[in-house]
Write a protein that holds these residues in place. Sequence first.
Motif, short mmCIF file in Angstrom:
data_model
loop_
_atom_site.label_atom_id
_atom_site.label_comp_id
_atom_site.label_asym_id
_atom_site.label_seq_id
_atom_site.Cartn_x
_atom_site.Cartn_y
_atom_site.Cartn_z
N GLN A 179 10.13 24.16 37.88
CA GLN A 179 9.52 25.24 37.11
C GLN A 179 8.34 24.72 36.30
N PRO A 193 8.48 23.71 30.71
CA PRO A 193 9.82 24.29 30.56
C PRO A 193 10.92 23.24 30.61
N PHE A 244 12.95 30.87 27.92
CA PHE A 244 12.94 29.51 28.43
C PHE A 244 13.28 28.52 27.31
N SER A 287 14.71 25.45 40.12
CA SER A 287 14.33 25.51 38.71
C SER A 287 13.82 24.17 38.18
N VAL A 300 8.65 32.81 37.71
CA VAL A 300 9.96 32.17 37.54
C VAL A 300 10.54 31.82 38.90
#
Length: 381
Positions: A178, A96, A326, A175, A169
């Motif tokens: 991720q 991602p 994404f 993040s 998620v």
Amino acid sequence: VDDASDVTYTTTMNIGGRDISVLIDTGSSDLWATGQIPNSTPTNFTADVTYAQGDAGGYISIAPVQFAGYTIPDQAYINVTSGDPPSVDGLIGLGPYMGSTIRTTVGSPSADPVLNRIFAQNTSTPNFLSFILGRSSGPSQPFSGELTVGEVIQGFEKISGEVKNEVQVLPTSDSGDQHWALSLDTFTGPDGKAIPYTTTVPNESKPVAVLDSGFSLPQIPGNISDAIYGRVQGAQWLTTSPVGPVWQIPCEQELNISVTIGGKVYPIHPLDVSLEITINPDIPNICVGAFQPSTIGFSNAAQIFDMVLGMSFLRNTYTLINFGDFVDVNSSVTADPYIQLLSLTDPGQAHQDFVSTRLNNVDTTSDSQFALLPASSQQSS
């Protein structure tokens, strides 16, 4: 996709007019290359990408790129001049975009990873990646592998009917970590029983597994690894050069295990449960357990995932990763990313492969010396 002894998978892409063999890595999100890249323009930004083992650093540069039939006129990548990178000419991160060091450093979608750039400029292209990793040691799987962007590999169209496993998620605050992670139902050991395990990830009821094509040996919780190898007669927990601390077992030991994800059972080929390694051509080969107790050094790893299912798992599936939303572009469309897995391993054929490859076509797998020890005699790593 080229397969180097089942421990490295690479593909050829063109950067700046130069064809480069790059490691395919679903566990990271940046593109880098070593050496002189023609038609490349350096920026004022530098970046260093850290991996579970090693790192790669240098100036962020811009060059035209061709990958999987697509062209990006101005792709950001790291021209590596420092660090301790893997022994390859380059690496393409297929994870991602939130995990991209280049994207974070530059602070603009123009510095997004290769796949995000492809999906952003080719809006009619379905935003998914799919791949198969070959098995060089298995006679029933003679191809080295294949990777596609936006199209299903011919002959494997059944993938469209497989379960769409939700990607786990992370909160916005995490993040940057991720990954392509999903929930795992059970790990079934060689005795045919589910191996008990409780997730360490907060707010998750099932174990969380990262799918990482850059990891040769899957990293799993110690108790699961011990349940796979600790009851094998002659098993030893040793430090073996160059792989480090590993389970070592007799090469003639067939172990059949499986992983259940989304209610679907995925058998693991016994040639993927243990790997045959040549340490010295003058002495017999050794076999090490492929599913090893996790040694990942990330401080917050236990808060994010329980295990990393690398090449030894992924060789048993055709994997399709749909990026959903994404993709780092302004869009009113919201779609959850998901992963589909098509099982490729037939246990009967896998057994025949093992007998042919490891036992010289003489099936001794039912001999008493290969019976599992009682659970009370299980060794620990």
